[in-house]
Scaffold this active site. Sequence first.
Site, PDB file in Angstrom:
ATOM      1  N   ARG A  77     152.442 -23.694  68.571  1.00 29.89           N
ATOM      2  CA  ARG A  77     151.177 -25.508  68.606  1.00 29.89           C
ATOM      3  C   ARG A  77     150.850 -25.723  69.519  1.00 29.89           C
ATOM      4  NH1 ARG A  77     150.760 -27.533  63.701  1.00 29.89           N
ATOM      5  NH2 ARG A  77     150.241 -29.707  64.643  1.00 29.89           N
ATOM      6  N   ASN A  89     151.021 -38.455  66.734  1.00 25.89           N
ATOM      7  CA  ASN A  89     149.986 -37.088  66.812  1.00 25.89           C
ATOM      8  C   ASN A  89     148.628 -37.549  66.526  1.00 25.89           C
ATOM      9  OD1 ASN A  89     151.619 -35.313  67.321  1.00 25.89           O
ATOM     10  ND2 ASN A  89     152.227 -34.403  65.601  1.00 25.89           N
ATOM     11  N   GLU A 119     132.461 -11.672  55.920  1.00 22.43           N
ATOM     12  CA  GLU A 119     133.048 -12.761  55.266  1.00 22.43           C
ATOM     13  C   GLU A 119     134.249 -12.042  53.917  1.00 22.43           C
ATOM     14  OE1 GLU A 119     136.285 -12.799  57.061  1.00 22.43           O
ATOM     15  OE2 GLU A 119     137.473 -13.892  56.871  1.00 22.43           O
TER      16      GLU A 119
END
Length: 599
Positions: free
Chosen positions: A27, A99, A475
Amino acid sequence: MCGIVGYIGEREIKNRLVDGLRELEYRGYDSAGIAVMQNGRIDSFKAVGKLSNLEEKTKEYSTEGLGVGIGHTRWATHGKPTELNAHPHMGEYSYVVHNGIIENYREIKEKLESEGVTFLSQTDTEVIVHLFEAEAEKEEDLFKAFKATIEQLDGAYAVLLVTQKAPDTIFFARKGSPMILGRNRKGEIFFASSDAPLIGEADEVAYMEDGTVGYVTPKSLYTEPQELLFVPLAGDKMTAQKGGYRFFMEKEIYEQYDVMSDTMIGRVLDNDIYFEEIDEKFLEGVSRIKLCACGTSYHAALTSSYLFERISKIPVNVEIASEFRYKDPLLTDDTLFIVISQSGETADTLEALKMAKDAGLKTLAICNVDNSSIVRLADTTLLTRAGIEKGVASTKAFATQVMVLWMLSLFFAKQRKSMDESAIKEEIRFMHYVPKVLQKSLEVHEKCKRLSKRYLHGHGFFFIGRDIFFPLALEGALKLKEISYLHAEGYPAGEMKHGPIALADAELFTIALMPKTLLYDKTKSNVEELSARDSTILSISPDLFDLADDFILTHPHNHPMLEFFEMMVVEQLLAMEIAIRLGNDVDMPRNLAKSVTVE
Ligand code: AGP
């Protein structure tokens, strides 16, 4: 992005924490730390840089017997990556890891400072531990004190707190930032902010809901407002990593809510956009932008070309990297060259970036993989923070790319004063709704599953849309063809009558993106033209469209980008369900690789 781990058990604690943090390394982080509590004593260690630095610092340290530990890898948002700013943060007798972002930390900090508390770091997190100790002065029941602390926090958080006043206990809370509690038959307890550290350690896990607050000891577990729901965690890494989903692609579609919050943390504030990677002078001398990418990342670039011109009022052009390389492009030094890449290793994009650098252009990468070749080469990088993406068909990486680009268009608008402040604030207000829009919608998934059986044959699909919904149509078509192997094309809705409509018949499926907030009537007329030629129409819109054969109803929104993100999820789920019905390997489609490192 930050990572959290926690452990209660009898094995050596430091190694458990460091091993867990290593699983979260992908991460990205710039400092790490742990706190270990045993026999009423807490030892804490922190180090800037890689985990190996923390290991070096703790090499003489180890534990024996029952104990409690918390650990953290920090990605700096408030304050520089220094040891003082690294977690765990300490009070007089307690330590916390966190976090997320505490939006009202300044007010809390000022109040605590006026009461005589001294702060050591520049972080928002530190307020949590001091606030807890202030509450614990007033309230003997430490869970009540912890709860009172959490109730005063605005923002997003996953929090673990240990205190000498409650040996063998970890207090925890989650809102807007993921947190998982795992346990095993040996009585060990684990925490982690994503499932990777739990695999092979925990037998069962509980994915906490937003608003959960509780505490755990070796003998008891208590949570509010409801009990945790434990589900088995598969022993084999691959199945476990899929977290109960059939495919990584499905998991990654469902993860978009959480990763989008990560993408926004510290960047989308109440009234402002903040990129610490970009300084105020970044746009000096820049009068145009060139975006360059491949595949899905190219679609994100194309989407942003509408936003940069409309919002930041900068002329933009978008290039497919493999074309750009050999066209002898004219590059002028007033151009900001932006490359977009999930992997950061795509050969064509990397080469295009080298060409721009050689020509002396200012370069910016938007990338999901820290330390990748593209990140290392670009002058500046904005990481998309989508977490590892395993499905070959890109989903959450695309969502976060578009988000970063939307944020960037507003950031530039502010620097260039191309939009007045109230309009920027209004955009930001809508931006805050994006994670919610991406939240799992089981009804929509069910509908896609049911509809998929009608779209397994035919001679092709047209995905059509206007404005930003044109790149979204591209997309949608790419997603479908990659994993279903059916022929699909994306078109601007207004282009159909310039040729492609010749293909229209009942065996041609038109997937019509019909947002209410942008050019609805224009798109509608284009769809009517197709319907008149007997094309089979599936409309994706908040409104029922009576000429459509099928429809997927989206929610009404007041901003095109919110409609964009919701329709994006519909396209992803639809493509996946069609591919599953066709019996294809969704995660590893034939002929494709996740990272295209050859030209
Ligand atoms: C997306 O679903 C694709 N697999 C592919 O188009 C991909 O986006 C493209 O190869 C670019 O990759 P990158 O973002 O890693 O540079």
